[in-house]
Scaffold this motif. Structure first.
Motif, mmCIF file in Angstrom:
data_model
loop_
_atom_site.group_PDB
_atom_site.id
_atom_site.type_symbol
_atom_site.label_atom_id
_atom_site.label_comp_id
_atom_site.label_asym_id
_atom_site.label_seq_id
_atom_site.Cartn_x
_atom_site.Cartn_y
_atom_site.Cartn_z
ATOM 1 N N LEU A 110 0.828 -0.986 0.363
ATOM 2 C CA LEU A 110 -0.398 0.200 -0.113
ATOM 3 C C LEU A 110 0.837 1.652 0.266
ATOM 4 O O LEU A 110 0.444 2.285 -0.557
ATOM 5 C CB LEU A 110 -1.051 -0.450 1.423
ATOM 6 N N ALA A 111 1.539 0.844 0.653
ATOM 7 C CA ALA A 111 2.965 2.387 0.953
ATOM 8 C C ALA A 111 3.734 2.440 -0.551
ATOM 9 O O ALA A 111 4.125 3.610 -0.904
ATOM 10 C CB ALA A 111 4.254 2.446 1.995
ATOM 11 N N GLU A 112 4.015 1.741 -1.724
ATOM 12 C CA GLU A 112 4.443 1.144 -3.117
ATOM 13 C C GLU A 112 3.511 2.007 -3.380
ATOM 14 O O GLU A 112 3.744 3.147 -4.096
ATOM 15 C CB GLU A 112 5.099 0.712 -3.013
ATOM 16 N N LYS A 113 2.429 1.663 -3.366
ATOM 17 C CA LYS A 113 1.612 2.214 -4.825
ATOM 18 C C LYS A 113 0.973 3.866 -3.938
ATOM 19 O O LYS A 113 0.730 4.578 -4.656
ATOM 20 C CB LYS A 113 -0.248 1.499 -4.418
ATOM 21 N N PHE A 114 1.103 3.902 -2.688
ATOM 22 C CA PHE A 114 0.898 5.618 -1.960
ATOM 23 C C PHE A 114 2.201 6.288 -3.013
ATOM 24 O O PHE A 114 2.303 7.347 -2.759
ATOM 25 C CB PHE A 114 0.421 5.314 -0.812
ATOM 26 N N MET A 115 3.109 5.764 -2.975
ATOM 27 C CA MET A 115 4.250 7.223 -2.819
ATOM 28 C C MET A 115 4.940 6.324 -4.054
ATOM 29 O O MET A 115 5.882 6.995 -4.345
ATOM 30 C CB MET A 115 5.244 6.129 -1.898
ATOM 31 N N GLY A 131 6.773 -2.693 5.240
ATOM 32 C CA GLY A 131 5.954 -2.805 6.053
ATOM 33 C C GLY A 131 6.519 -3.081 7.237
ATOM 34 O O GLY A 131 5.429 -2.489 8.542
ATOM 35 N N ILE A 132 7.080 -4.123 8.058
ATOM 36 C CA ILE A 132 7.278 -4.864 9.257
ATOM 37 C C ILE A 132 8.339 -3.028 9.786
ATOM 38 O O ILE A 132 7.669 -3.416 10.653
ATOM 39 C CB ILE A 132 7.846 -5.539 8.873
ATOM 40 N N GLY A 149 4.135 3.950 8.474
ATOM 41 C CA GLY A 149 5.901 3.976 8.752
ATOM 42 C C GLY A 149 6.417 3.051 7.466
ATOM 43 O O GLY A 149 7.886 3.791 7.197
ATOM 44 N N ALA A 150 6.536 2.620 6.758
ATOM 45 C CA ALA A 150 6.829 2.516 5.372
ATOM 46 C C ALA A 150 7.169 4.029 4.648
ATOM 47 O O ALA A 150 8.019 4.259 3.815
ATOM 48 C CB ALA A 150 6.268 1.131 4.047
ATOM 49 N N SER A 151 5.632 4.180 4.463
ATOM 50 C CA SER A 151 5.879 5.329 3.877
ATOM 51 C C SER A 151 6.680 6.713 3.974
ATOM 52 O O SER A 151 7.470 6.587 3.086
ATOM 53 C CB SER A 151 4.015 6.315 3.811
#
Length: 86
Positions: free
Chosen positions: A21-26, A39-40, A70-72
């Motif tokens: 999700l963070a990869e797609k968002f960023m 993610g972890i 956190g990943a973002s």
């Protein structure tokens, strides 16, 4: 053994989802393994920061949201030091 109220296998699955999700968002392209790691690690680091302020969250949904944030943040920090790819 549990991480924030979820088991190890659930942490990997939820961490992978949060990283994706963070990869797609960023809008980055990091790959499946890096998604899981981001993610972890993002969830663990952000939970540690929140624990300093006496804020603790448990459960799979909290782990997903905190992992995503956190990943973002980790992707944004990585970009600051490495630069953005075209």
């Amino acid at each position: 053994m549990e991480i924030n109220g979820v088991g190890w296998i659930a942490a990997i699955i939820i961490g992978g989802l949060a990283g994706w999700l963070a990869e797609k968002f960023m809008k980055s392209d990091m790959g499946l393994l890096m998604n899981i790691i981001l993610g972890i690690v993002g969830a663990v680091v952000l939970n540690a920061i929140l624990a300093l302020f006496n804020l603790g969250f448990t459960g799979w949904f909290a782990y997903l949201v905190i992992g995503f944030i956190g990943a973002s943040l980790l992707i944004a920090i990585f970009r600051m030091f490495r630069g953005r790819r075209a």
